[in-house]
Design a protein around this motif. Structure first.
Motif, PDB file in Angstrom:
ATOM      1  N   GLY A  83      -6.544  45.081  19.366  1.00 30.78           N
ATOM      2  CA  GLY A  83      -5.129  44.841  19.617  1.00 30.78           C
ATOM      3  C   GLY A  83      -4.671  45.184  21.012  1.00 30.78           C
ATOM      4  N   LEU A  84      -4.926  46.400  21.458  1.00 32.10           N
ATOM      5  CA  LEU A  84      -4.473  46.791  22.789  1.00 32.10           C
ATOM      6  C   LEU A  84      -5.264  46.114  23.894  1.00 32.10           C
ATOM      7  CD1 LEU A  84      -3.523  50.549  22.459  1.00 32.10           C
ATOM      8  CD2 LEU A  84      -2.026  48.557  22.616  1.00 32.10           C
ATOM      9  N   VAL A  85      -6.484  45.725  23.611  1.00 31.79           N
ATOM     10  CA  VAL A  85      -7.253  44.968  24.595  1.00 31.79           C
ATOM     11  C   VAL A  85      -6.585  43.607  24.805  1.00 31.79           C
ATOM     12  CG1 VAL A  85      -9.482  43.871  25.079  1.00 31.79           C
ATOM     13  CG2 VAL A  85      -9.412  46.168  24.107  1.00 31.79           C
ATOM     14  N   LEU A  86      -6.120  42.990  23.724  1.00 29.63           N
ATOM     15  CA  LEU A  86      -5.371  41.733  23.845  1.00 29.63           C
ATOM     16  C   LEU A  86      -4.073  41.939  24.617  1.00 29.63           C
ATOM     17  CD1 LEU A  86      -5.774  40.204  20.272  1.00 29.63           C
ATOM     18  CD2 LEU A  86      -6.635  39.250  22.416  1.00 29.63           C
ATOM     19  N   VAL A  87      -3.346  42.992  24.278  1.00 23.29           N
ATOM     20  CA  VAL A  87      -2.085  43.278  24.973  1.00 23.29           C
ATOM     21  C   VAL A  87      -2.362  43.475  26.460  1.00 23.29           C
ATOM     22  CG1 VAL A  87      -0.170  44.904  25.189  1.00 23.29           C
ATOM     23  CG2 VAL A  87      -0.966  44.217  22.916  1.00 23.29           C
ATOM     24  N   GLU A  88      -3.371  44.261  26.767  1.00 25.24           N
ATOM     25  CA  GLU A  88      -3.714  44.542  28.159  1.00 25.24           C
ATOM     26  C   GLU A  88      -4.076  43.263  28.925  1.00 25.24           C
ATOM     27  OE1 GLU A  88      -6.213  48.088  30.081  1.00 25.24           O
ATOM     28  OE2 GLU A  88      -7.436  46.736  28.865  1.00 25.24           O
ATOM     29  N   SER A  89      -4.775  42.347  28.276  1.00 28.23           N
ATOM     30  CA  SER A  89      -5.233  41.159  28.997  1.00 28.23           C
ATOM     31  C   SER A  89      -4.207  40.025  29.024  1.00 28.23           C
ATOM     32  CB  SER A  89      -6.562  40.655  28.417  1.00 28.23           C
ATOM     33  OG  SER A  89      -6.408  40.327  27.057  1.00 28.23           O
ATOM     34  N   LEU A  90      -3.292  39.945  28.054  1.00 25.10           N
ATOM     35  CA  LEU A  90      -2.367  38.811  27.991  1.00 25.10           C
ATOM     36  C   LEU A  90      -0.952  39.109  28.480  1.00 25.10           C
ATOM     37  CD1 LEU A  90      -3.430  37.290  24.547  1.00 25.10           C
ATOM     38  CD2 LEU A  90      -4.049  36.495  26.845  1.00 25.10           C
ATOM     39  N   ALA A  91      -0.534  40.361  28.429  1.00 26.98           N
ATOM     40  CA  ALA A  91       0.833  40.702  28.851  1.00 26.98           C
ATOM     41  C   ALA A  91       0.914  40.778  30.368  1.00 26.98           C
ATOM     42  CB  ALA A  91       1.254  42.041  28.245  1.00 26.98           C
ATOM     43  N   ASP A  92       2.099  40.470  30.902  1.00 24.82           N
ATOM     44  CA  ASP A  92       2.320  40.631  32.342  1.00 24.82           C
ATOM     45  C   ASP A  92       2.446  42.106  32.701  1.00 24.82           C
ATOM     46  OD1 ASP A  92       2.327  37.873  33.112  1.00 24.82           O
ATOM     47  OD2 ASP A  92       4.212  37.702  32.019  1.00 24.82           O
ATOM     48  N   ALA A  93       2.912  42.908  31.768  1.00 27.65           N
ATOM     49  CA  ALA A  93       2.992  44.360  31.932  1.00 27.65           C
ATOM     50  C   ALA A  93       2.991  44.970  30.542  1.00 27.65           C
ATOM     51  CB  ALA A  93       4.260  44.753  32.691  1.00 27.65           C
ATOM     52  N   TRP A  94       2.505  46.196  30.432  1.00 31.39           N
ATOM     53  CA  TRP A  94       2.568  46.895  29.150  1.00 31.39           C
ATOM     54  C   TRP A  94       2.453  48.387  29.409  1.00 31.39           C
ATOM     55  CZ3 TRP A  94      -0.908  49.887  26.194  1.00 31.39           C
ATOM     56  CH2 TRP A  94      -2.165  50.070  26.770  1.00 31.39           C
ATOM     57  N   GLY A  95       2.793  49.167  28.409  1.00 23.26           N
ATOM     58  CA  GLY A  95       2.682  50.598  28.585  1.00 23.26           C
ATOM     59  C   GLY A  95       3.045  51.369  27.337  1.00 23.26           C
ATOM     60  N   VAL A  96       2.970  52.683  27.486  1.00 23.73           N
ATOM     61  CA  VAL A  96       3.304  53.623  26.421  1.00 23.73           C
ATOM     62  C   VAL A  96       4.141  54.712  27.069  1.00 23.73           C
ATOM     63  CG1 VAL A  96       2.403  55.244  24.705  1.00 23.73           C
ATOM     64  CG2 VAL A  96       1.079  53.199  25.295  1.00 23.73           C
ATOM     65  N   ARG A  97       5.233  55.080  26.412  1.00 30.36           N
ATOM     66  CA  ARG A  97       6.035  56.189  26.932  1.00 30.36           C
ATOM     67  C   ARG A  97       6.473  57.068  25.777  1.00 30.36           C
ATOM     68  NH1 ARG A  97      11.317  54.911  25.777  1.00 30.36           N
ATOM     69  NH2 ARG A  97      11.866  52.725  25.885  1.00 30.36           N
ATOM     70  N   ALA A  98       6.562  58.349  26.069  1.00 27.45           N
ATOM     71  CA  ALA A  98       7.037  59.300  25.060  1.00 27.45           C
ATOM     72  C   ALA A  98       8.493  59.002  24.759  1.00 27.45           C
ATOM     73  CB  ALA A  98       6.883  60.724  25.582  1.00 27.45           C
ATOM     74  N   HIS A  99       8.860  59.205  23.503  1.00 28.67           N
ATOM     75  CA  HIS A  99      10.252  58.972  23.092  1.00 28.67           C
ATOM     76  C   HIS A  99      10.559  59.941  21.956  1.00 28.67           C
ATOM     77  CE1 HIS A  99      13.838  57.150  21.473  1.00 28.67           C
ATOM     78  NE2 HIS A  99      13.907  56.364  22.531  1.00 28.67           N
ATOM     79  N   GLY A 100      11.261  61.007  22.274  1.00 33.75           N
ATOM     80  CA  GLY A 100      11.595  61.999  21.243  1.00 33.75           C
ATOM     81  C   GLY A 100      10.340  62.557  20.606  1.00 33.75           C
ATOM     82  N   VAL A 101      10.259  62.470  19.279  1.00 38.10           N
ATOM     83  CA  VAL A 101       9.096  62.998  18.562  1.00 38.10           C
ATOM     84  C   VAL A 101       7.957  61.997  18.504  1.00 38.10           C
ATOM     85  CG1 VAL A 101      10.475  64.546  17.137  1.00 38.10           C
ATOM     86  CG2 VAL A 101       9.973  62.243  16.320  1.00 38.10           C
ATOM     87  N   GLY A 102       8.151  60.827  19.061  1.00 37.39           N
ATOM     88  CA  GLY A 102       7.125  59.797  18.995  1.00 37.39           C
ATOM     89  C   GLY A 102       6.895  59.126  20.331  1.00 37.39           C
ATOM     90  N   LYS A 103       6.681  57.831  20.265  1.00 35.84           N
ATOM     91  CA  LYS A 103       6.397  57.061  21.475  1.00 35.84           C
ATOM     92  C   LYS A 103       6.905  55.641  21.303  1.00 35.84           C
ATOM     93  CE  LYS A 103       1.866  55.809  19.717  1.00 35.84           C
ATOM     94  NZ  LYS A 103       2.039  56.526  18.459  1.00 35.84           N
ATOM     95  N   VAL A 104       6.949  54.939  22.418  1.00 35.34           N
ATOM     96  CA  VAL A 104       7.253  53.513  22.440  1.00 35.34           C
ATOM     97  C   VAL A 104       6.086  52.821  23.117  1.00 35.34           C
ATOM     98  CG1 VAL A 104       8.766  51.716  23.376  1.00 35.34           C
ATOM     99  CG2 VAL A 104       9.744  53.858  22.521  1.00 35.34           C
ATOM    100  N   VAL A 105       5.517  51.832  22.442  1.00 39.75           N
ATOM    101  CA  VAL A 105       4.503  50.976  23.037  1.00 39.75           C
ATOM    102  C   VAL A 105       5.210  49.659  23.329  1.00 39.75           C
ATOM    103  CG1 VAL A 105       2.232  49.911  22.781  1.00 39.75           C
ATOM    104  CG2 VAL A 105       2.709  52.099  21.660  1.00 39.75           C
ATOM    105  N   TRP A 106       5.065  49.153  24.552  1.00 40.46           N
ATOM    106  CA  TRP A 106       5.830  47.981  24.954  1.00 40.46           C
ATOM    107  C   TRP A 106       4.965  47.009  25.742  1.00 40.46           C
ATOM    108  CZ3 TRP A 106       5.943  47.117  30.171  1.00 40.46           C
ATOM    109  CH2 TRP A 106       5.628  48.205  30.986  1.00 40.46           C
TER     110      TRP A 106
END
Length: 162
Positions: free
Chosen positions: A131-154
């Motif tokens: 999944g993340l290999v696809l995101v990494e190769s097909l998205a123009d940008a992507w990332g992960v950031r901390a958000h409160g007690v969890g995270k946001v993958v975008w």
């Protein structure tokens, strides 16, 4: 360079008639075009029915957006992020997809602090781990950031990318 970083719920597509018209009618003002349409959806814990339901809702949001094939890429990448949140956490998640004249941004927030990483495929992984290999190769940008007690993958897809 690319930047890195469960269940069906209510769906909200926030778009006024002006926002919908900006996609179809290029004569609207710059202020109207700058407004974004948005899909927000709460994903119940471990409910994999959310994956196809989210794809359908995103397809509707993106009906008049982007170059040919971009909405298919967006659906695929969104499916990967939603599936990861449902399979690898034991909590609810929240999907937010925002379409603007510049492009599409999809965020999946979960409530687990552990950050995902793309991993090299091995022969015994079957269909897992791609999944993340696809995101990494097909998205123009992507990332992960901390958000409160969890995270946001975008991820982001540019409106003009082909």
């Amino acid at each position: 360079m690319k930047r890195q970083a469960r269940g069906s719920g209510s769906t909200v597509i926030a778009a006024t008639s002006k926002q919908t018209r900006t996609v179809e009618d290029k004569t609207d003002s710059a202020d109207e075009r700058a407004q974004a349409a948005q899909l927000r959806r709460r994903l119940g814990r471990a409910d994999l029915r959310a994956v196809p339901e989210t794809r359908r809702a995103l397809r509707e949001l993106l009906r008049h957006w982007g170059e040919p094939g971009q909405s298919d890429t967006a659906e695929l990448l969104t499916s990967e992020l939603v599936t990861n949140a449902l399979v690898h956490t034991d909590h609810d998640a929240v999907l937010t997809a925002t379409v603007s004249p510049e492009g599409l941004r999809v965020e999946v927030r979960d409530f687990v602090a552990r950050h995902p990483r793309p991993r090299a495929q091995t022969t015994d992984d079957g269909t897992h781990g791609r999944g993340l290999v696809l995101v990494e190769s097909l998205a123009d940008a992507w990332g992960v950031r901390a958000h409160g007690v969890g995270k946001v993958v975008w991820f982001e897809l540019d409106a003009e990318a082909a």
